[in-house]
Write an enzyme that holds these catalytic residues in place. Structure first.
Site, mmCIF file in Angstrom:
data_model
loop_
_atom_site.group_PDB
_atom_site.id
_atom_site.type_symbol
_atom_site.label_atom_id
_atom_site.label_comp_id
_atom_site.label_asym_id
_atom_site.label_seq_id
_atom_site.Cartn_x
_atom_site.Cartn_y
_atom_site.Cartn_z
ATOM 1 C CD GLU A 169 -2.661 -1.171 2.342
ATOM 2 O OE1 GLU A 169 -2.370 -0.922 3.506
ATOM 3 O OE2 GLU A 169 -3.815 -1.672 2.397
ATOM 4 C CG ASP A 185 -7.616 -7.017 4.983
ATOM 5 O OD1 ASP A 185 -8.266 -6.625 5.926
ATOM 6 O OD2 ASP A 185 -7.920 -6.297 3.856
#
Length: 416
Positions: A169, A185
Site C-alpha cells: 500500500e 487482512d
C-alpha cells in the site's frame, strides 16, 4: 506528529462472498489499511526538494518461483477523487462506469518480473492505493456504479480465492512517499519495501527471517484454538495465505468471543485504576485519563477534567477490526485514544500497563489470550516490524518506509 491513516471507503458483504468494494469517496481507515501520513513542519517542507511527478518504482522478483507474475497499480487520484489504474509509464486512467451486478473491469495487468529480474514502472504524484502482484494467474476485478470491487480471497465465493497474490500500500503526494507492506487482512507473499532519498540514503523494511513464510504458516498451524483454520490451501496443496482473525470471524471460522473475557477484565481494571493515554510521542504533556463507570463505559477526561471520549466495552470483532466501538475518527482526540486502546488490546498490554501506549515490545503478546496472528508476523521479521492489525503503527511498529523527497522506491518479492 503522526496522523490517522486514510484509505478508500469500503463496503463489503463478505458473508455473502462479495469482494471488497472501494468507492470514490476517501474516508477513515477501517480494517483494511493504507500508508501512514506524516505532517511536516513548514520549515521542513520549505527545505526539502519537491517529489518528482513520476517516481521510479521497481518490482524485483526474488521469490524463487517460476510462474509468470502480474503487477497492478490501482488507487485514487488525490486531486480529483477518481478511482483508476496506472500503466507502466505512470499514466493514470479512471475506471469506466460499472454495473449491477458488478461488471468485469478492464484487464490492466502489467507483465511482472520473471524470477531473478526486475520490472520498472512509474508512480504518479497524488495517488494513493495498492500495488498488487499475482503469480501464475491474472487477478479478477469488477466494477459497480459506486466503485471498484477488489479481491477478497477470505470469502468462499471470491473468484481470486485460488490465486497466489498479495499487495503493498502507498500514498505519494507533495509531502513524499509512504510505502508499506500490509498483513491486516491476510499474509501470503513475503515482500520488502524500500525508498531511496534524494541524498542516496536507502531505507528498507519487511524482510522475513530465513524460511520466514513457512515458519509463520507452521506456527499458525500449531497454535491451539481456531488459528489453524485461518490458513487457506489450494486443491494442489499449496498454502496460499493465512487470513487475519478479523476476516476469520467474518467468514465463521474463528471464534467471535475469543477476546471477550480479556476485554471484560481490562475494562474492569479501570474501575479502580486510572488509565493514562499519551497518544502523541512528541507531546508527552498531552494526556487523557480514563476510568470505567458503573455502567461499564470507559470515559476519558483531558487535563482540565472535561470528558472528551467514552468507549463502551468492545467485542472481540471490534478489537480485531479496530472498528465498531473502537472506531477511530480522524480527529485529534477520540481517534488517537481509540487507536491506543486497540493497539493495547491486540498486544495484550491494556489492563496490565496503565500508561498507554507502551513502546516496550518485550511486553507485547505475553498473555495466553492475545493476537497470535500479529505476534507471529512480528516474530518472523528481521527488524520486528509488520502491519499485523489496523493500528500496528501505534509506537511505530509498522513495516513502513517514508521519505519527503524520494528519488526512487522498490518492492521486492522475497524468497519462499
Amino acid at each position: 506528529m503522526r496522523t490517522g491513516r486514510r484509505t478508500l471507503r469500503r463496503t463489503a458483504a463478505v458473508a455473502a462472498g462479495v469482494p471488497v468494494l472501494l468507492s470514490a469517496a476517501p474516508g477513515h481507515v477501517s480494517a483494511s489499511t493504507a500508508a501512514v501520513r506524516t505532517v511536516e513542519t513548514a520549515a521542513a517542507a520549505e527545505t526539502r526538494t519537491a517529489p518528482p511527478a513520476l517516481l521510479p518504482l521497481t518490482v524485483t522478483n526474488r521469490s524463487g518461483r517460476g510462474e509468470q507474475t502480474y503487477v497492478y497499480v490501482l488507487g485514487t487520484n488525490l486531486r480529483t477523487g477518481r478511482l483508476g489504474y496506472v500503466d507502466a509509464a505512470g499514466a493514470f486512467t479512471p475506471w469506466p462506469a460499472g454495473a449491477n451486478p458488478p461488471s468485469p473491469a478492464p484487464d490492466v495487468a502489467i507483465p511482472g518480473p520473471a524470477g531473478g529480474s526486475t520490472k520498472s514502472i512509474k508512480l504518479p504524484l497524488d495517488l494513493s492505493g495498492r500495488v498488487y502482484v499475482s503469480f501464475g494467474t491474472k487477478l479478477k476485478f469488477f466494477l459497480t456504479p459506486d466503485g471498484l470491487v477488489q479481491p477478497a480471497p477470505w470469502a468462499a465465493g471470491d473468484p481470486n480465492r485460488d490465486i497466489l497474490f498479495d499487495w503493498t500500500e502507498f500514498t505519494y503526494n507533495g509531502s513524499g512517499l509512504w510505502l508499506n507492506t500490509s498483513m491486516v487482512d491476510m499474509f501470503s507473499v513475503p515482500q520488502a519495501v524500500e525508498v531511496t532519498a534524494g541524498d542516496g540514503t536507502r531505507r528498507r523494511t519487511g524482510d522475513l527471517v530465513p524460511n520466514g513464510r513457512e515458519r509463520i504458516l507452521d506456527a499458525m498451524r500449531n497454535q491451539p484454538g481456531d488459528w489453524a483454520k485461518l490458513i487457506h490451501r489450494r486443491a494442489d496443496g499449496t498454502r496460499l495465505r493465512v487470513v487475519s482473525p478479523h476476516k476469520g470471524i467474518d467468514t465463521g471460522v474463528f471464534s467471535p468471543t475469543y477476546m471477550d473475557g480479556y476485554i471484560r477484565e481490562a475494562w474492569a481494571t479501570y474501575r479502580n485504576t486510572t488509565l493514562t493515554v499519551v497518544p502523541f510521542a512528541d507531546q508527552p504533556a498531552r494526556k487523557f485519563l480514563g476510568r470505567t463507570d458503573a455502567s461499564g463505559v470507559l470515559n476519558f477526561t483531558d487535563a482540565s477534567g472535561n470528558r472528551v471520549a467514552s468507549f463502551a466495552r468492545p467485542s472481540t470483532k471490534d478489537v480485531f477490526g479496530c472498528d465498531g466501538r473502537l472506531q477511530a475518527p480522524n480527529d485529534p482526540v477520540v481517534g488517537p485514544i481509540a487507536r491506543t486502546l486497540c493497539a493495547g488490546l491486540h498486544r495484550s498490554t491494556l489492563g496490565y500497563v496503565h500508561t498507554q501506549p507502551t513502546t516496550d515490545a518485550s511486553r507485547f503478546y505475553k498473555r495466553t489470550v492475545t493476537d497470535h496472528y500479529s505476534r507471529k508476523l512480528h516474530a518472523h521479521t528481521v527488524d520486528g516490524k509488520a502491519y499485523g492489525f489496523a493500528f500496528d503503527d501505534v509506537g511505530n511498529f509498522e513495516s513502513l518506509v517514508h521519505d519527503g523527497s524520494p528519488r526512487s522506491a522498490g518492492i521486492t518479492l522475497t524468497p519462499f
